[in-house]
Design a protein around this motif. Structure first.
Motif, PDB file in Angstrom:
ATOM      1  N   TRP A   1      -8.368  35.472   6.683  1.00  0.00           N
ATOM      2  CA  TRP A   1      -7.556  35.961   7.815  1.00  0.00           C
ATOM      3  C   TRP A   1      -8.456  36.448   8.932  1.00  0.00           C
ATOM      4  CZ3 TRP A   1      -7.201  40.238  10.784  1.00  0.00           C
ATOM      5  CH2 TRP A   1      -6.040  40.422  11.554  1.00  0.00           C
ATOM      6  N   LEU A   2      -9.472  37.202   8.582  1.00  0.00           N
ATOM      7  CA  LEU A   2     -10.356  37.778   9.583  1.00  0.00           C
ATOM      8  C   LEU A   2     -11.108  36.699  10.356  1.00  0.00           C
ATOM      9  CD1 LEU A   2     -11.489  40.308  10.859  1.00  0.00           C
ATOM     10  CD2 LEU A   2     -13.028  40.574   8.906  1.00  0.00           C
TER      11      LEU A   2
ATOM     12  N   ARG B   1      -4.627  43.051  14.215  1.00  0.00           N
ATOM     13  CA  ARG B   1      -5.154  42.248  15.314  1.00  0.00           C
ATOM     14  C   ARG B   1      -5.638  43.118  16.463  1.00  0.00           C
ATOM     15  NH1 ARG B   1      -0.693  37.285  15.145  1.00  0.00           N
ATOM     16  NH2 ARG B   1      -1.930  35.941  13.753  1.00  0.00           N
ATOM     17  N   ASN B   2      -4.970  44.238  16.702  1.00  0.00           N
ATOM     18  CA  ASN B   2      -5.448  45.168  17.720  1.00  0.00           C
ATOM     19  C   ASN B   2      -6.810  45.746  17.346  1.00  0.00           C
ATOM     20  OD1 ASN B   2      -3.464  45.780  20.049  1.00  0.00           O
ATOM     21  ND2 ASN B   2      -2.121  45.697  18.273  1.00  0.00           N
TER      22      ASN B   2
ATOM     23  N   ARG C   1     -21.006  38.201  10.709  1.00  0.00           N
ATOM     24  CA  ARG C   1     -20.612  38.277   9.309  1.00  0.00           C
ATOM     25  C   ARG C   1     -19.309  39.068   9.254  1.00  0.00           C
ATOM     26  NH1 ARG C   1     -26.149  39.854   5.976  1.00  0.00           N
ATOM     27  NH2 ARG C   1     -27.327  37.962   6.472  1.00  0.00           N
ATOM     28  N   PHE C   2     -18.470  38.743   8.298  1.00  0.00           N
ATOM     29  CA  PHE C   2     -17.192  39.438   8.160  1.00  0.00           C
ATOM     30  C   PHE C   2     -17.179  40.222   6.850  1.00  0.00           C
ATOM     31  CE2 PHE C   2     -16.152  35.633  10.708  1.00  0.00           C
ATOM     32  CZ  PHE C   2     -15.737  36.267  11.865  1.00  0.00           C
ATOM     33  N   TYR C   3     -16.601  41.395   6.939  1.00  0.00           N
ATOM     34  CA  TYR C   3     -16.537  42.241   5.749  1.00  0.00           C
ATOM     35  C   TYR C   3     -15.222  43.018   5.758  1.00  0.00           C
ATOM     36  CZ  TYR C   3     -17.765  45.766   2.249  1.00  0.00           C
ATOM     37  OH  TYR C   3     -17.774  46.570   1.144  1.00  0.00           O
ATOM     38  N   ILE C   4     -14.602  43.146   4.577  1.00  0.00           N
ATOM     39  CA  ILE C   4     -13.385  43.938   4.412  1.00  0.00           C
ATOM     40  C   ILE C   4     -13.743  45.184   3.628  1.00  0.00           C
ATOM     41  CG2 ILE C   4     -11.023  44.009   3.544  1.00  0.00           C
ATOM     42  CD1 ILE C   4     -11.393  41.973   5.729  1.00  0.00           C
ATOM     43  N   GLY C   5     -13.511  46.358   4.229  1.00  0.00           N
ATOM     44  CA  GLY C   5     -13.833  47.607   3.566  1.00  0.00           C
ATOM     45  C   GLY C   5     -12.596  48.401   3.211  1.00  0.00           C
ATOM     46  N   ARG C   6     -12.815  49.662   2.808  1.00  0.00           N
ATOM     47  CA  ARG C   6     -11.712  50.545   2.433  1.00  0.00           C
ATOM     48  C   ARG C   6     -11.894  51.915   3.089  1.00  0.00           C
ATOM     49  NH1 ARG C   6      -7.084  49.201   0.316  1.00  0.00           N
ATOM     50  NH2 ARG C   6      -7.018  51.138  -0.899  1.00  0.00           N
ATOM     51  N   SER C   7     -12.469  51.937   4.285  1.00  0.00           N
ATOM     52  CA  SER C   7     -12.709  53.207   4.955  1.00  0.00           C
ATOM     53  C   SER C   7     -11.394  53.856   5.382  1.00  0.00           C
ATOM     54  CB  SER C   7     -13.602  52.999   6.183  1.00  0.00           C
ATOM     55  OG  SER C   7     -13.713  54.201   6.934  1.00  0.00           O
ATOM     56  N   ARG C   8     -11.298  55.156   5.170  1.00  0.00           N
ATOM     57  CA  ARG C   8     -10.121  55.914   5.610  1.00  0.00           C
ATOM     58  C   ARG C   8     -10.263  56.354   7.057  1.00  0.00           C
ATOM     59  NH1 ARG C   8      -9.010  61.376   5.715  1.00  0.00           N
ATOM     60  NH2 ARG C   8     -10.990  61.821   4.679  1.00  0.00           N
TER      61      ARG C   8
END
Length: 224
Positions: A7-8, A79-80, A28-35
């Motif tokens: 998706w990214l 997307r924003n 590079r694309f990365y999916i994290g879990r930052s709050r």
């Protein structure tokens, strides 16, 4: 919803062509879990921004673009955030020096996109936004909780990393300001967003919250 690398990458390429004439280098694309960070843009250590970076002939993967899956956001919201980071990338890749990380140049591009129907913000407040779960909400998670009462009447609750519980318990015996402490276990998701501390730290709570939470938890005798 939750996003993935596919998706990214797909949305990045679409927006790069649609809004940036395809001129942005693909990071590079990365999916994290930052709050605390919905998105971020970083670059390889030792490389410089702008023309000097690209004069080295290595623009590919010089940057890393990260989005967080911590919150349950809509596709429009994701997307924003992506466009926010792409603005940062466009400024960095062009070598333009902005007045600050979200300075005049950034805000000018942000306002231009927002006039097209987007809702890009410098800072996005996520209070009240539901946390995204990667598994069933029925999964029970146990938390080890430390409840502390101070000699001055203040009260604290901590979600503790179990590996450091005995070390913390030993230290508590030498802290004069601590009147009494108790250990509990619970599956209450109230503790889910609290960091699992490794040292003597806690969240201050009022008396009503303290009593309500401790009365609902199971005493943990092993460290009592």
């Amino acid at each position: 919803m939750q996003i993935d690398i596919t998706w990214l990458r797909s949305n990045f390429r679409q927006f790069n062509k649609q809004y940036f004439d395809g001129r942005l280098p693909e990071p590079r694309f990365y999916i994290g879990r930052s709050r605390t960070q919905l998105g971020s843009l970083s670059y390889k250590r030792g490389l410089m921004w702008g023309r000097q970076l690209f004069s080295k002939g290595n623009p590919t993967n010089a940057f890393t673009l990260t989005l967080s899956n911590f919150y349950d956001q809509t596709e429009y919201q994701f997307r924003n955030v992506l466009l926010h980071e792409m603005i940062h990338l466009s400024i960095a890749a062009s070598g333009v020096k902005d007045t600050s990380p979200h300075g005049v140049v950034f805000r000018g591009l942000m306002h231009r996109f927002n006039s097209m129907g987007w809702n890009i913000q410098v800072m996005t407040k996520m209070e009240g936004t539901k946390k995204a779960y990667t598994s069933s909400e029925n999964v029970i998670r146990q938390y080890l909780v430390l409840a502390i009462e101070m000699t001055n009447g203040k009260r604290f609750l901590s979600s503790v990393n179990p590996r450091f519980a005995r070390q913390i318990n030993t230290r508590l015996k030498n802290v004069r300001e601590v009147s009494v402490w108790h250990w509990y276990t619970t599956d209450n998701r109230w503790f889910e967003d609290m960091p699992k501390v490794r040292s003597l730290r806690g969240r201050p709570v009022d008396d009503d919250t303290y009593e309500r939470m401790t009365n609902a938890m199971t005493p943990f005798k092993a460290l009592g």
